[in-house]
Design an enzyme around this catalytic site. Structure first.
Site, PDB file in Angstrom:
ATOM      1  N   TYR A  15      -3.649 -16.925  -1.440  1.00  0.00           N
ATOM      2  CA  TYR A  15      -3.940 -16.496  -2.790  1.00  0.00           C
ATOM      3  C   TYR A  15      -4.612 -17.270  -3.356  1.00  0.00           C
ATOM      4  O   TYR A  15      -4.848 -18.544  -3.455  1.00  0.00           O
ATOM      5  CB  TYR A  15      -2.556 -15.440  -2.971  1.00  0.00           C
ATOM      6  CG  TYR A  15      -2.099 -14.798  -1.922  1.00  0.00           C
ATOM      7  CD1 TYR A  15      -2.382 -13.636  -1.000  1.00  0.00           C
ATOM      8  CD2 TYR A  15      -0.258 -14.732  -1.856  1.00  0.00           C
ATOM      9  CE1 TYR A  15      -1.532 -12.882  -0.071  1.00  0.00           C
ATOM     10  CE2 TYR A  15       0.722 -14.473  -0.625  1.00  0.00           C
ATOM     11  CZ  TYR A  15      -0.418 -13.185   0.068  1.00  0.00           C
ATOM     12  OH  TYR A  15      -0.008 -12.528   1.348  1.00  0.00           O
ATOM     13  N   THR A 104       4.969 -40.260 -26.701  1.00  0.00           N
ATOM     14  CA  THR A 104       5.713 -39.590 -26.087  1.00  0.00           C
ATOM     15  C   THR A 104       5.145 -38.607 -24.638  1.00  0.00           C
ATOM     16  O   THR A 104       4.008 -38.728 -24.797  1.00  0.00           O
ATOM     17  CB  THR A 104       6.913 -39.015 -26.563  1.00  0.00           C
ATOM     18  OG1 THR A 104       8.232 -39.058 -25.026  1.00  0.00           O
ATOM     19  CG2 THR A 104       6.399 -37.863 -26.934  1.00  0.00           C
ATOM     20  N   HIS A 152       6.237  15.036 -11.713  1.00  0.00           N
ATOM     21  CA  HIS A 152       7.788  15.043 -11.043  1.00  0.00           C
ATOM     22  C   HIS A 152       7.121  15.117  -9.291  1.00  0.00           C
ATOM     23  O   HIS A 152       8.024  15.002  -8.449  1.00  0.00           O
ATOM     24  CB  HIS A 152       8.372  15.864 -11.274  1.00  0.00           C
ATOM     25  CG  HIS A 152       8.697  15.988 -13.094  1.00  0.00           C
ATOM     26  ND1 HIS A 152       9.201  15.546 -13.343  1.00  0.00           N
ATOM     27  CD2 HIS A 152       8.041  16.909 -13.514  1.00  0.00           C
ATOM     28  CE1 HIS A 152       9.025  15.901 -15.121  1.00  0.00           C
ATOM     29  NE2 HIS A 152       8.247  16.546 -15.360  1.00  0.00           N
ATOM     30  N   SER A 281      -2.385  -1.565  13.185  1.00  0.00           N
ATOM     31  CA  SER A 281      -1.252  -2.387  13.003  1.00  0.00           C
ATOM     32  C   SER A 281      -1.619  -2.611  14.355  1.00  0.00           C
ATOM     33  O   SER A 281      -2.086  -2.355  15.573  1.00  0.00           O
ATOM     34  CB  SER A 281      -0.621  -1.044  13.060  1.00  0.00           C
ATOM     35  OG  SER A 281       0.710  -0.817  13.675  1.00  0.00           O
ATOM     36  N   ARG A 321      15.106 -30.771 -27.637  1.00  0.00           N
ATOM     37  CA  ARG A 321      14.611 -30.923 -26.425  1.00  0.00           C
ATOM     38  C   ARG A 321      15.869 -31.238 -24.956  1.00  0.00           C
ATOM     39  O   ARG A 321      16.101 -32.011 -25.136  1.00  0.00           O
ATOM     40  CB  ARG A 321      13.269 -31.988 -26.190  1.00  0.00           C
ATOM     41  CG  ARG A 321      12.260 -31.069 -24.982  1.00  0.00           C
ATOM     42  CD  ARG A 321      12.569 -31.521 -23.216  1.00  0.00           C
ATOM     43  NE  ARG A 321      12.213 -31.638 -22.362  1.00  0.00           N
ATOM     44  CZ  ARG A 321      10.845 -32.247 -21.861  1.00  0.00           C
ATOM     45  NH1 ARG A 321      10.328 -33.130 -22.269  1.00  0.00           N
ATOM     46  NH2 ARG A 321      10.396 -31.487 -20.737  1.00  0.00           N
TER      47      ARG A 321
END
Length: 462
Positions: A15, A104, A152, A281, A321
């Protein structure tokens, strides 16, 4: 993908696009880290903290990422960024000792992540723009093709295929505008040290110089910074961004789910592009399953969960943190973007390539539209002086007879029955009844509004 004996994520090969995978690759991440270290050194060199010779040494080796070496170091010290720092420093005999001065870990990592978020968002916006153009083309193609609408999951009144597609395009256009507006607000941490006070940099440069120091780094990195941070940039940023991604996935999911319903043989109005050698299929050779739409629904369902995790990361980041977001962000951020990348690529294939079976569309319209047209007939009768309640009861009775005929396998006889109804004659002629039941004219102003939306979308994409 070369080692088939170990688990790899489907996003590593099945993907998403090579472009999105490259953004989130280990190689690109480490090169960004090194570029940020080098940019920091350049600004510090201009301040006299690092010599020109040291800087040249760092620049000469900045792209020489050696992941096996770094991973070997990490296996001993259990810190991925520090391992990369040691690997980089070991390659620089003169300048290695000057790396990471005052910084850092999150001064490097969070800025690199913000850069990748911006790069990924740009690519998503490009993909979304392409998809909107495909929607625009198909909306134009089917703008005037009447079809029966469903509420619906029951036949309702007619609309057009262009108007139906415009529902999805309108939402995606809103997502495009919202994500475009949010893009400038994707910011890095900047260089503020262990808890966001910039104390170490103040020791090196003097507090009076820190504003210019960060401004210069922001310009070098082409990255705006948050004014206030803790050890990290606010994780709320990721929650908002992933919510934007999930919103796009929401509309793609609705489009694909609706498509699957319309592709079912009972309606048979649309079909996916299907290659001459494509297998539908393994058991049933005749099958033409809607695999693109099903993939969209599957991946969108996964992406819908991402904002919840990002919410937890932001809400549970205690005080300045905690590290309990670190492990899940290694997959949360890349796979959210890789997921949406694949969703948009797949959706564009489906939108640009799907086929409309006009015979089925016309059959469904002829079967169900007469029921919708009865409302129009009722209004015409009342305007001509008929009693509304009496006419409603007559039409209701004939409609029930027509439904029974459909259920027995016959065609819909409602138009013929209503045209012959004697009680209508004082108010409408049979020809006028037929005219009222002509569903081609019962579309309101939806075509005009759809054209207006197309103008808005096309103006934005230009």
């Amino acid at each position: 993908m070369t080692d088939y004996t170990q688990y790899t994520s489907p996003f590593s090969w099945r993907y998403a696009s090579p472009e999105m995978r490259q953004i989130w690759s280990e190689d690109h991440k480490r090169k960004l880290w090194r570029r940020i270290w080098l940019n920091l050194a350049e600004i510090q060199s201009a301040a006299g903290l690092i010599s020109p010779a040291q800087l040249l040494d760092l620049a000469a080796h900045v792209d020489e990422v050696d992941i096996p070496l770094s991973l070997e170091i990490e296996s001993r010290i259990h810190h991925d960024l520090m391992a990369e720092l040691k690997a980089y420093a070991s390659q620089c005999s003169i300048g290695g000792g000057s790396l990471h001065l005052g910084a850092t870990s999150m001064d490097i990592e969070d800025n690199a992540d913000a850069i990748r978020l911006r790069q990924s968002t740009r690519l998503i916006l490009e993909r979304l723009s392409t998809l909107l153009q495909s929607f625009s083309n198909r909306i134009t193609e089917f703008l005037d093709l009447p079809c029966i609408a469903f509420t619906h999951l029951q036949p309702a009144e007619p609309t057009t295929y262009g108007a139906r597609l415009a529902l999805y395009a309108q939402d995606l256009h809103a997502d495009y505008l919202a994500l475009s507006a949010f893009f400038p607000h994707i910011r890095g941490k900047g260089f503020k040290g262990a808890v966001g006070t910039s104390a170490a940099y103040a020791e090196l440069l003097g507090s009076i110089n820190l504003t210019a120091f960060e401004a210069d780094l922001s310009e070098k990195l082409d990255l705006p910074f948050f004014s206030i941070t803790s050890q990290t940039y606010p994780r709320r940023q990721e929650y908002i961004l992933l919510t934007h991604l999930a919103s796009i996935a929401l509309t793609l999911h609705k489009f694909a789910f609706d498509f699957r319903l319309l592709a079912a043989p009972q309606l048979g109005e649309v079909s996916e592009p299907f290659g001459p050698r494509q297998v539908g299929s393994s058991a049933m050779p005749f099958k033409r399953n809607p695999i693109l739409a099903e993939k969209i629904n599957s991946l969108a369902r996964l992406l819908a969960q991402a904002p919840l995790i990002a919410w937890q990361n932001a809400a549970n980041s205690l005080l300045e943190r905690t590290l309990d977001d670190s492990a899940n962000r290694r997959t949360l951020l890349p796979e959210s973007f890789l997921n949406l990348d694949e969703l948009l690529i797949t959706a564009n294939k489906l939108v640009s390539g799907f086929q409309v079976n006009r015979v089925s569309v016309e059959r469904n319209l002829a079967t169900y539209a007469p029921f919708a047209a009865t409302e129009r007939l009722l209004m015409a009768l009342v305007r001509a002086g008929a009693d509304r309640q009496q006419m409603h009861e007559i039409i209701r009775g004939h409609s029930q007879t027509a439904w029974a005929s459909l259920q027995s396998g016959s065609t819909n006889p409602l138009i013929q029955i209503l045209a012959q109804e004697e009680s209508f004659r004082p108010f409408l002629s049979p020809a006028e009844v037929h005219s009222c039941l002509n569903i081609q004219n019962y579309l309101g102003d939806v075509q005009q509004r759809t054209r207006a939306l197309l103008e808005q979308i096309n103006a934005t994409l230009v």
